[in-house]
Design an enzyme around this catalytic site. Structure first.
Site, PDB file in Angstrom:
ATOM      1  N   THR A 192       0.981  -1.153  -0.059  1.00 52.22           N
ATOM      2  CA  THR A 192      -0.061   0.158  -0.008  1.00 52.22           C
ATOM      3  C   THR A 192       1.073   1.129  -0.106  1.00 52.22           C
ATOM      4  O   THR A 192       2.139   1.038   0.436  1.00 52.22           O
ATOM      5  CB  THR A 192      -0.716  -0.056   1.265  1.00 52.22           C
ATOM      6  OG1 THR A 192      -1.627  -1.117   1.456  1.00 52.22           O
ATOM      7  CG2 THR A 192      -1.629   1.389   1.624  1.00 52.22           C
ATOM      8  N   VAL A 221     -12.872  -5.156   1.899  1.00 51.92           N
ATOM      9  CA  VAL A 221     -12.268  -3.927   2.246  1.00 51.92           C
ATOM     10  C   VAL A 221     -11.317  -3.996   3.486  1.00 51.92           C
ATOM     11  O   VAL A 221     -11.685  -4.252   4.494  1.00 51.92           O
ATOM     12  CB  VAL A 221     -13.421  -2.768   2.354  1.00 51.92           C
ATOM     13  CG1 VAL A 221     -12.641  -1.527   2.654  1.00 51.92           C
ATOM     14  CG2 VAL A 221     -14.175  -2.906   0.911  1.00 51.92           C
ATOM     15  N   THR A 243       0.104   0.837   6.594  1.00 49.29           N
ATOM     16  CA  THR A 243       0.117  -0.143   5.814  1.00 49.29           C
ATOM     17  C   THR A 243       0.439  -1.338   6.548  1.00 49.29           C
ATOM     18  O   THR A 243       0.806  -1.510   7.730  1.00 49.29           O
ATOM     19  CB  THR A 243       1.347  -0.050   4.561  1.00 49.29           C
ATOM     20  OG1 THR A 243       2.571  -0.268   5.495  1.00 49.29           O
ATOM     21  CG2 THR A 243       1.222   1.291   3.909  1.00 49.29           C
ATOM     22  N   GLY A 246      -4.641  -4.878   7.188  1.00 44.43           N
ATOM     23  CA  GLY A 246      -5.979  -3.931   7.559  1.00 44.43           C
ATOM     24  C   GLY A 246      -6.505  -4.374   8.653  1.00 44.43           C
ATOM     25  O   GLY A 246      -7.303  -3.458   9.280  1.00 44.43           O
TER      26      GLY A 246
END
Ligand code: ASP
Length: 341
Positions: A192, A221, A243, A246
């Protein structure tokens, strides 16, 4: 030069120019360089950090962001991104966005041209189309080959879990080298880019953009487009981004916590270390822990306060983050809790 809020919200809160600073994840050397160039010319920090990460979104060789990002388990690239503008405390985000290689710019358009913060999936794509974003195939050959290798080695390396108890150890978590990343044979491929900036006016803004967890369940997500998890800025205090895994940030509201810790006077590095410790303490699922009871994943944080002091931390050693504080773009070592196994 374009300002984040041409209608006048780019607030000058300092009568004397502030020394600009930009920080980013390890893959963000070009991003902080670009952000610094723009901020020196007087750009709003939001314009600067978005322009910085656009370079990496456009790069087919970065398989964690934008064009060339690794796809979901169906072989489709789905992107997440969010932006937050310190002076106005406004935010915009998109999740599970397909076919648009600069989700950070769509996120910014959500912030500027709607009264919402987050648009997802088909709605986000239609919104992007309405604003003239060009659709393209984001799956590069390199990413397709990586996905195919993973697909051909399925069963122990996906995210579907059978019924299990919290202390079950071997429930389909992978140690399959085909899906492991630069950390070695231990961690799931993540990546990311985050970028935070402090501009000449003393204002702060940030952006996080990603293709998310490689080979994720479609529609998954992560933290990157979630304000307070994958990024957060309070113009009076500082800015933070993350990052890595998540799910850990979603369950710990990490970036908001970092900014709140800085509000109490903690240094950016200590604020990052505190949330790393909190994530470790809250990780209970046995399949996410190694034989020493430590996480089988990593997560990295980057933070900066209004004085331009910065720091970063992650669970395991060996990490760096990118910074430009006036002289040159460079890597700076991240603090950590544990030596990498
Ligand atoms: N944080 C991102 C996510 O969970 C992935 C990453 O940073 O590698 O979607």
């Amino acid at each position: 030069m374009a300002q984040a809020f041409p209608h006048g919200a780019a607030i000058a809160r300092s009568s004397t120019p502030v020394k600009p600073v930009a920080i980013s994840s390890a893959n963000g050397l070009r991003a902080v360089t670009r952000a610094m160039e723009l901020m020196r010319e007087g750009a709003d920090a939001l314009d600067a950090v978005i322009a910085g990460v656009n370079i990496v979104e456009d790069d087919p060789n970065d398989t964690t962001v934008g064009y060339g990002g690794l796809p979901n388990e169906d072989g489709v690239v789905e992107l997440d991104a969010a932006v937050m503008h310190g002076p106005t405390h406004r935010a915009g985000a998109v999740a599970s966005l397909r076919n648009i290689k600069n989700p950070s710019r769509v996120a910014r358009t959500v912030m500027e041209r709607t009264d919402h913060v987050l648009l997802v999936g088909e709605g986000a794509l239609r919104f992007a189309r309405a604003h003239g974003f060009k659709e393209e195939d984001l799956l590069t050959d390199k990413a397709r080959q990586a996905w195919l290798t993973w697909k051909e080695n399925l069963s122990t390396s996906d995210d579907w879990l059978p019924p299990h108890k919290p202390d079950d150890k071997d429930i389909g978590r992978n140690l399959d080298p085909a899906v492991l990343d630069a950390f070695g044979e231990y961690f799931r491929h993540t990546g990311t880019i985050h970028c935070s900036g402090l501009d000449l006016q003393g204002n702060m803004s940030c952006v996080t953009t990603t293709s998310g967890l490689a080979f994720k369940i479609p529609g998954r997500v992560g933290d990157s487009p979630i304000i307070g998890a994958g990024l957060y800025v309070d113009n009076a205090v500082g800015s933070a981004g993350s990052t890595g895994r998540g799910e850990a940030n979603l369950a710990n509201c990490s970036c908001r916590m970092i900014v709140e810790a800085m509000r109490t006077g903690k240094s950016p590095e200590q604020a990052c270390l505190d949330i790393v410790q909190s994530i470790v303490d809250h990780t209970k699922l046995r399949c996410l822990l190694d034989d020493n009871g430590r996480p089988r994943f990593d997560v990295a944080f980057y933070a900066m306060n209004v004085r331009g002091e910065f720091g970063g931390a992650r669970i395991y050693s060996g990490g760096v983050f990118s910074v430009h504080d006036g002289t040159e773009a460079r890597h700076h070592p991240s603090a950590y809790l544990y030596k990498k196994p």
